[in-house]
Scaffold this motif. Structure first.
Motif, PDB file in Angstrom:
ATOM      1  N   HIS A   1      20.861   4.536   1.392  1.00 30.64           N
ATOM      2  CA  HIS A   1      20.545   5.946   1.163  1.00 30.64           C
ATOM      3  C   HIS A   1      20.120   6.605   2.469  1.00 30.64           C
ATOM      4  O   HIS A   1      19.646   5.942   3.395  1.00 30.64           O
ATOM      5  N   HIS A   2      20.268   7.905   2.518  1.00 30.03           N
ATOM      6  CA  HIS A   2      20.032   8.695   3.723  1.00 30.03           C
ATOM      7  C   HIS A   2      19.007   9.775   3.402  1.00 30.03           C
ATOM      8  O   HIS A   2      19.237  10.594   2.509  1.00 30.03           O
ATOM      9  N   GLY A   3      17.873   9.747   4.092  1.00 35.99           N
ATOM     10  CA  GLY A   3      16.932  10.859   4.014  1.00 35.99           C
ATOM     11  C   GLY A   3      17.437  11.944   4.950  1.00 35.99           C
ATOM     12  O   GLY A   3      17.227  11.886   6.163  1.00 35.99           O
ATOM     13  N   MET A   4      18.129  12.928   4.403  1.00 38.24           N
ATOM     14  CA  MET A   4      18.893  13.879   5.213  1.00 38.24           C
ATOM     15  C   MET A   4      17.990  14.844   5.972  1.00 38.24           C
ATOM     16  O   MET A   4      16.834  15.061   5.606  1.00 38.24           O
TER      17      MET A   4
ATOM     18  N   PRO B   1       0.837  -1.211   0.000  1.00 37.09           N
ATOM     19  CA  PRO B   1       0.000   0.000   0.000  1.00 37.09           C
ATOM     20  C   PRO B   1       0.871   1.260   0.000  1.00 37.09           C
ATOM     21  O   PRO B   1       1.939   1.290   0.624  1.00 37.09           O
ATOM     22  N   LEU B   2       0.429   2.261  -0.711  1.00 36.24           N
ATOM     23  CA  LEU B   2       1.182   3.509  -0.823  1.00 36.24           C
ATOM     24  C   LEU B   2       1.281   4.185   0.551  1.00 36.24           C
ATOM     25  O   LEU B   2       0.304   4.244   1.292  1.00 36.24           O
ATOM     26  N   GLN B   3       2.474   4.677   0.868  1.00 37.55           N
ATOM     27  CA  GLN B   3       2.694   5.382   2.132  1.00 37.55           C
ATOM     28  C   GLN B   3       3.144   6.807   1.871  1.00 37.55           C
ATOM     29  O   GLN B   3       3.794   7.096   0.863  1.00 37.55           O
ATOM     30  N   GLY B   4       2.811   7.690   2.808  1.00 39.27           N
ATOM     31  CA  GLY B   4       3.344   9.044   2.803  1.00 39.27           C
ATOM     32  C   GLY B   4       4.245   9.240   4.002  1.00 39.27           C
ATOM     33  O   GLY B   4       4.061   8.590   5.042  1.00 39.27           O
ATOM     34  N   GLN B   5       5.227  10.113   3.870  1.00 36.51           N
ATOM     35  CA  GLN B   5       6.117  10.452   4.977  1.00 36.51           C
ATOM     36  C   GLN B   5       6.240  11.967   5.103  1.00 36.51           C
ATOM     37  O   GLN B   5       6.251  12.683   4.086  1.00 36.51           O
ATOM     38  N   ARG B   6       6.330  12.423   6.338  1.00 35.17           N
ATOM     39  CA  ARG B   6       6.473  13.848   6.647  1.00 35.17           C
ATOM     40  C   ARG B   6       7.699  14.043   7.525  1.00 35.17           C
ATOM     41  O   ARG B   6       7.870  13.354   8.528  1.00 35.17           O
ATOM     42  N   TYR B   7       8.552  14.989   7.130  1.00 29.89           N
ATOM     43  CA  TYR B   7       9.774  15.311   7.872  1.00 29.89           C
ATOM     44  C   TYR B   7       9.726  16.777   8.283  1.00 29.89           C
ATOM     45  O   TYR B   7       9.727  17.661   7.435  1.00 29.89           O
ATOM     46  N   ALA B   8       9.683  17.021   9.591  1.00 31.86           N
ATOM     47  CA  ALA B   8       9.764  18.379  10.115  1.00 31.86           C
ATOM     48  C   ALA B   8      11.233  18.761  10.296  1.00 31.86           C
ATOM     49  O   ALA B   8      12.142  17.957  10.050  1.00 31.86           O
ATOM     50  N   VAL B   9      11.472  19.984  10.721  1.00 35.94           N
ATOM     51  CA  VAL B   9      12.848  20.450  10.926  1.00 35.94           C
ATOM     52  C   VAL B   9      13.584  19.510  11.885  1.00 35.94           C
ATOM     53  O   VAL B   9      13.066  19.162  12.957  1.00 35.94           O
ATOM     54  N   GLY B  10      14.773  19.087  11.487  1.00 33.76           N
ATOM     55  CA  GLY B  10      15.607  18.213  12.301  1.00 33.76           C
ATOM     56  C   GLY B  10      15.334  16.740  12.130  1.00 33.76           C
ATOM     57  O   GLY B  10      16.115  15.904  12.605  1.00 33.76           O
ATOM     58  N   GLN B  11      14.242  16.385  11.430  1.00 32.08           N
ATOM     59  CA  GLN B  11      13.919  14.969  11.260  1.00 32.08           C
ATOM     60  C   GLN B  11      14.643  14.387  10.049  1.00 32.08           C
ATOM     61  O   GLN B  11      14.924  15.076   9.066  1.00 32.08           O
ATOM     62  N   GLU B  12      14.924  13.092  10.126  1.00 33.84           N
ATOM     63  CA  GLU B  12      15.684  12.409   9.069  1.00 33.84           C
ATOM     64  C   GLU B  12      15.409  10.908   9.135  1.00 33.84           C
ATOM     65  O   GLU B  12      14.772  10.408  10.056  1.00 33.84           O
ATOM     66  N   PHE B  13      15.945  10.206   8.140  1.00 36.57           N
ATOM     67  CA  PHE B  13      16.001   8.751   8.148  1.00 36.57           C
ATOM     68  C   PHE B  13      17.444   8.420   7.798  1.00 36.57           C
ATOM     69  O   PHE B  13      17.869   8.579   6.650  1.00 36.57           O
ATOM     70  N   LYS B  14      18.210   8.010   8.796  1.00 33.94           N
ATOM     71  CA  LYS B  14      19.640   7.776   8.591  1.00 33.94           C
ATOM     72  C   LYS B  14      19.877   6.680   7.556  1.00 33.94           C
ATOM     73  O   LYS B  14      18.955   5.982   7.135  1.00 33.94           O
ATOM     74  N   ALA B  15      21.121   6.539   7.136  1.00 35.04           N
ATOM     75  CA  ALA B  15      21.465   5.652   6.022  1.00 35.04           C
ATOM     76  C   ALA B  15      20.921   4.238   6.240  1.00 35.04           C
ATOM     77  O   ALA B  15      21.175   3.615   7.279  1.00 35.04           O
ATOM     78  N   HIS B  16      20.187   3.760   5.239  1.00 33.14           N
ATOM     79  CA  HIS B  16      19.515   2.466   5.341  1.00 33.14           C
ATOM     80  C   HIS B  16      19.272   1.909   3.940  1.00 33.14           C
ATOM     81  O   HIS B  16      19.363   2.631   2.939  1.00 33.14           O
ATOM     82  N   THR B  17      18.953   0.643   3.872  1.00 33.73           N
ATOM     83  CA  THR B  17      18.454   0.030   2.641  1.00 33.73           C
ATOM     84  C   THR B  17      16.981  -0.285   2.841  1.00 33.73           C
ATOM     85  O   THR B  17      16.511  -0.447   3.970  1.00 33.73           O
ATOM     86  N   ASP B  18      16.231  -0.387   1.739  1.00 33.24           N
ATOM     87  CA  ASP B  18      14.789  -0.621   1.844  1.00 33.24           C
ATOM     88  C   ASP B  18      14.440  -2.097   1.978  1.00 33.24           C
ATOM     89  O   ASP B  18      13.345  -2.435   2.440  1.00 33.24           O
ATOM     90  N   TYR B  19      15.338  -2.981   1.569  1.00 38.98           N
ATOM     91  CA  TYR B  19      15.034  -4.405   1.673  1.00 38.98           C
ATOM     92  C   TYR B  19      15.230  -4.897   3.106  1.00 38.98           C
ATOM     93  O   TYR B  19      15.845  -4.228   3.942  1.00 38.98           O
ATOM     94  N   PHE B  20      14.670  -6.048   3.388  1.00 38.00           N
ATOM     95  CA  PHE B  20      14.788  -6.660   4.709  1.00 38.00           C
ATOM     96  C   PHE B  20      15.974  -7.625   4.707  1.00 38.00           C
ATOM     97  O   PHE B  20      16.095  -8.477   3.818  1.00 38.00           O
ATOM     98  N   GLU B  21      16.822  -7.491   5.704  1.00 41.10           N
ATOM     99  CA  GLU B  21      18.002  -8.354   5.798  1.00 41.10           C
ATOM    100  C   GLU B  21      17.574  -9.790   6.099  1.00 41.10           C
ATOM    101  O   GLU B  21      16.849 -10.035   7.071  1.00 41.10           O
ATOM    102  N   PRO B  22      18.006 -10.752   5.282  1.00 41.67           N
ATOM    103  CA  PRO B  22      17.585 -12.147   5.503  1.00 41.67           C
ATOM    104  C   PRO B  22      17.936 -12.696   6.881  1.00 41.67           C
ATOM    105  O   PRO B  22      17.265 -13.601   7.379  1.00 41.67           O
ATOM    106  N   ASN B  23      18.978 -12.153   7.503  1.00 38.96           N
ATOM    107  CA  ASN B  23      19.350 -12.617   8.843  1.00 38.96           C
ATOM    108  C   ASN B  23      18.768 -11.724   9.943  1.00 38.96           C
ATOM    109  O   ASN B  23      19.100 -11.882  11.123  1.00 38.96           O
ATOM    110  N   GLY B  24      17.904 -10.782   9.567  1.00 31.97           N
ATOM    111  CA  GLY B  24      17.303  -9.876  10.545  1.00 31.97           C
ATOM    112  C   GLY B  24      16.212 -10.564  11.359  1.00 31.97           C
ATOM    113  O   GLY B  24      15.550 -11.492  10.875  1.00 31.97           O
ATOM    114  N   VAL B  25      16.001 -10.096  12.567  1.00 30.16           N
ATOM    115  CA  VAL B  25      15.030 -10.748  13.447  1.00 30.16           C
ATOM    116  C   VAL B  25      13.603 -10.591  12.927  1.00 30.16           C
ATOM    117  O   VAL B  25      12.726 -11.399  13.256  1.00 30.16           O
TER     118      VAL B  25
END
Length: 209
Positions: A185-188, A98-122
């Protein structure tokens, strides 16, 4: 449709730009959505936003500080955007989250990450047991914050500036089908104003939830 065919289809679209790197498949198109559609989506996000979450929490409470909105698939504007993304990319809409929206106010970010799920992740089985992992990501900026809010692809040193209606899409896998860590990628941080985006993720199998 195979990833190579998807990439070729996107590359053939008018106005598309492909980032020239062998490390990942990354495209940018300005003006994918018009200002009216963007404004309508911004209003939806503002009305229904909630704190964003992460899978496989790494202990950093400031890792993702944005807000998220689950956009209603039955809404005519949301349905039209969904259809436009599928038509443009050639990706099967049945495989789309499903389509998602995101809102970033002053000072908000999404630090460096990948969008896929790590196969060894919990959380891998929790998120991937039905539809599989994420294949492609399509993101559209809905506005231009006064300062900051760029998206930086660290592995290729590419920084994409927010611009109303601009589409950014990429393949989360390599040509051999393996997950591609170069898509990190990093949502700065937003430094002034507010940033709004929508994000559509596609999966290996039909979305079953």
């Amino acid at each position: 449709m195979a990833d190579a065919s998807i990439a070729a289809r996107i590359a053939a679209q008018p106005g598309i730009q492909r980032v020239p790197s062998p490390k990942l498949t990354l495209f940018v198109k300005r003006g994918f959505l018009d200002a009216g559609a963007c404004a309508g989506l911004v209003a939806m996000i503002d009305a229904q936003r909630r704190p964003s979450t992460v899978s496989d929490f790494n202990g950093d409470a400031a890792f993702r500080t944005s807000e998220t909105c689950d956009l209603a698939a039955a809404d005519p504007l949301v349905a039209a955007v969904d259809a436009a993304l599928a038509a443009f990319t050639g990706l099967d809409p049945l495989h789309g989250e499903p389509l998602q929206g995101q809102r970033y106010a002053v000072g908000q970010e999404f630090k460096a990450h990948t969008d896929y799920f790590e196969p060894n992740g919990v959380d891998y089985d929790r998120y991937c047991s039905v539809a599989g992992n994420r294949t492609w990501t399509a993101m559209v900026y809905l506005n231009e914050p006064e300062a900051g809010g760029a998206t930086r692809f660290k592995a290729v040193d590419k920084t994409i500036q927010p611009e109303t209606g601009k589409l950014v899409c990429w393949d989360n896998r390599r040509a051999d089908g393996l997950l591609n860590p170069a898509t990190i990628h990093h949502g700065m941080k937003v430094r002034a104003g507010t940033k709004y985006v929508i994000t559509k993720w596609y999966r290996e199998r039909p979305w079953g939830w």
